[in-house]
Design an enzyme around this catalytic site. Structure first.
Site: not given
Ligand code: SPV
Ligand code: MG
Length: 431
Positions: A75, A90, A204
């Protein structure tokens, strides 16, 4: 008149926000901060409406006097700009990763006698439903698919983590950390051929077929919303690749990365220790062109992966291929290396960027893991993929547990390092 500030990062206004505005109104002039797209993506969630629309939405709330854009999750700047007497929020940020932000706000306010007001967080059935609807919207194929292109535009570097199951998908989806007062989360998921194969106990080598790979994608998609980059190996035969593109697109996958190899593909991290054949520029360009022709939306991306450095064919070869593949229609370039030193990757990126400022670059720093995201971004990298770290961390932990139970003939000795039963049974949210 006193100034009351609150920061919103929502796309939908519900009872909770109205309650905050009403509480704010009691104390003075109400100023809402609309958290910018950039800040929102870094720590919270992908917006479903644009920053401008959010500003408009907040302005339309009864009781709101002004709306400013808050460009950072911290902020500092906004407090300097607004100098609010009160910041209201909140009380859900009193714990969890957001607590660090709250602590920082408290410190900033205390410098000039501002006051922090926590109001009880509203979480009723209606709010829960809105949350769920927003999540569902983000998970829909048409929204999810285009999100990778949006992220490339909106963030300095798209942080991508491997997922190979619903559970690993959830980890990538939900993990948020606070470090030095900032929050971070992953932006996207990589469905690695290595980890998908390993999870199935297979090598793989394109042995796990596409149907099975799609099943993995589906498991991940069912429980997540983040965009997916699919490891398409070589893409297979061009005649098959065009169908793969259509299927991935329809599912809502954002991109497929295919590598310029042919024949029996082995994992790149073997390098030249095993026999691997690179496709010619012409052959691979043809595959890219066919894929791009098959694609129906503008959202989907086909990214060409260049194996020249892996196969020790040199920087010039890598660059020539990169420019040719872009020419053939590739939407991005992945350059791979298995050197510990990131120098050759950096050199490639710098040389590529001299001529091409826009085509996205993707890297997979498994071996060259000292380089940071910020450094990669400085050299023009757009997407960083952490391709196998979740699998590599889980495997030794599971193996050690198996060994210790065999050793002690009971499970007591391993229990301290296990997730508590209560946590595992509540790990997955129920609807
Ligand atoms: C994968 O994750 O499957 C990859 C990246 O293709 S690498 O294993 O480094 O080749
Ligand atoms: Mg792979």
């Amino acid at each position: 008149m006193k100034k009351v500030y609150t920061c919103f990062c929502t796309d939908v206004i519900h009872d909770g926000h109205i309650n905050i505005v009403n509480e704010a109104k009691k104390r003075g002039r109400v100023i809402i901060g609309a958290l910018s797209d950039k800040a929102l993506i870094r720590y919270n969630k992908f917006p479903t409406v644009s920053q401008e629309e959010r500003v408009k939405l907040y302005r339309s709330i009864d009781g709101v006097d002004d709306v400013v854009v808050q460009d950072d999750m911290l902020y500092d700047d906004v407090i300097t700009l607004v100098q609010p007497d009160y910041i209201i929020h909140g009380d859900n940020w009193q714990s969890g990763p957001e607590k660090a932000i709250r602590d920082h706000v408290e410190e900033l306010l205390s410098k000039y006698g501002g006051e922090l007001v926590d109001v009880p967080y509203t979480y009723n059935e209606k709010v829960k439903k809105i949350d769920l609807q927003l999540r569902e919207k983000l998970a829909m194929p048409e929204y999810r698919r285009k999100r990778l292109r949006q992220l490339i535009q909106m963030t300095p570097i798209v942080k991508t983590m491997e997922a190979h199951s619903g559970l690993t998908g959830l980890i990538v989806e939900k993990t948020v950390v606070e470090h030095e007062g900032r929050l971070d989360q992953f932006d996207a998921m990589w469905v690695s051929s290595l980890c998908d194969s390993t999870a199935k106990g297979k090598p793989d080598i394109e042995l796990v077929d596409m149907t099975s790979r799609f099943r993995t994608i589906d498991d991940i998609m069912e429980v997540t919303t983040k965009p997916i980059i699919f490891d398409g190996d070589t893409g297979g035969l061009t005649e098959h690749f065009v169908y793969t593109v259509r299927s991935l697109e329809r599912m809502g996958v954002s991109a497929v990365i295919i590598e310029d190899k042919k024949g029996l593909k082995k994992n790149s991290l073997f390098g030249t220790e095993v026999e691997q054949t690179q496709a010619t520029i012409e052959e691979f360009s043809e595959k890219i062109r066919a894929g791009k022709n098959a694609q129906l939306t503008d959202d989907f991306m086909i990214i060409a992966r260049i194996e020249s450095l892996i196969l020790e064919q040199g920087m010039e070869d890598a660059l020539e291929r990169a420019f040719s593949f872009v020419e053939a229609g590739a939407d991005g370039i992945m350059i791979h290396s298995r050197k510990k030193d990131p120098a050759e990757i950096v050199e490639f990126c710098d040389k590529f960027r001299e001529k091409d400022k826009i085509t996205p670059i993707v890297v997979v720093p498994s071996s060259f893991n000292t380089i940071t995201e910020a450094e990669l971004a400085e050299h023009g990298v757009n997407i960083v993929i952490y391709a196998n770290q979740l699998t590599r961390s889980a495997f030794p932990a599971m193996q050690k547990t198996a060994e210790d139970i065999l050793k002690y003939h009971r499970a007591k000795e391993v229990d301290d390092r296990l997730m508590p039963i209560k946590d595992i049974i509540t790990l997955i949210d129920e609807l």
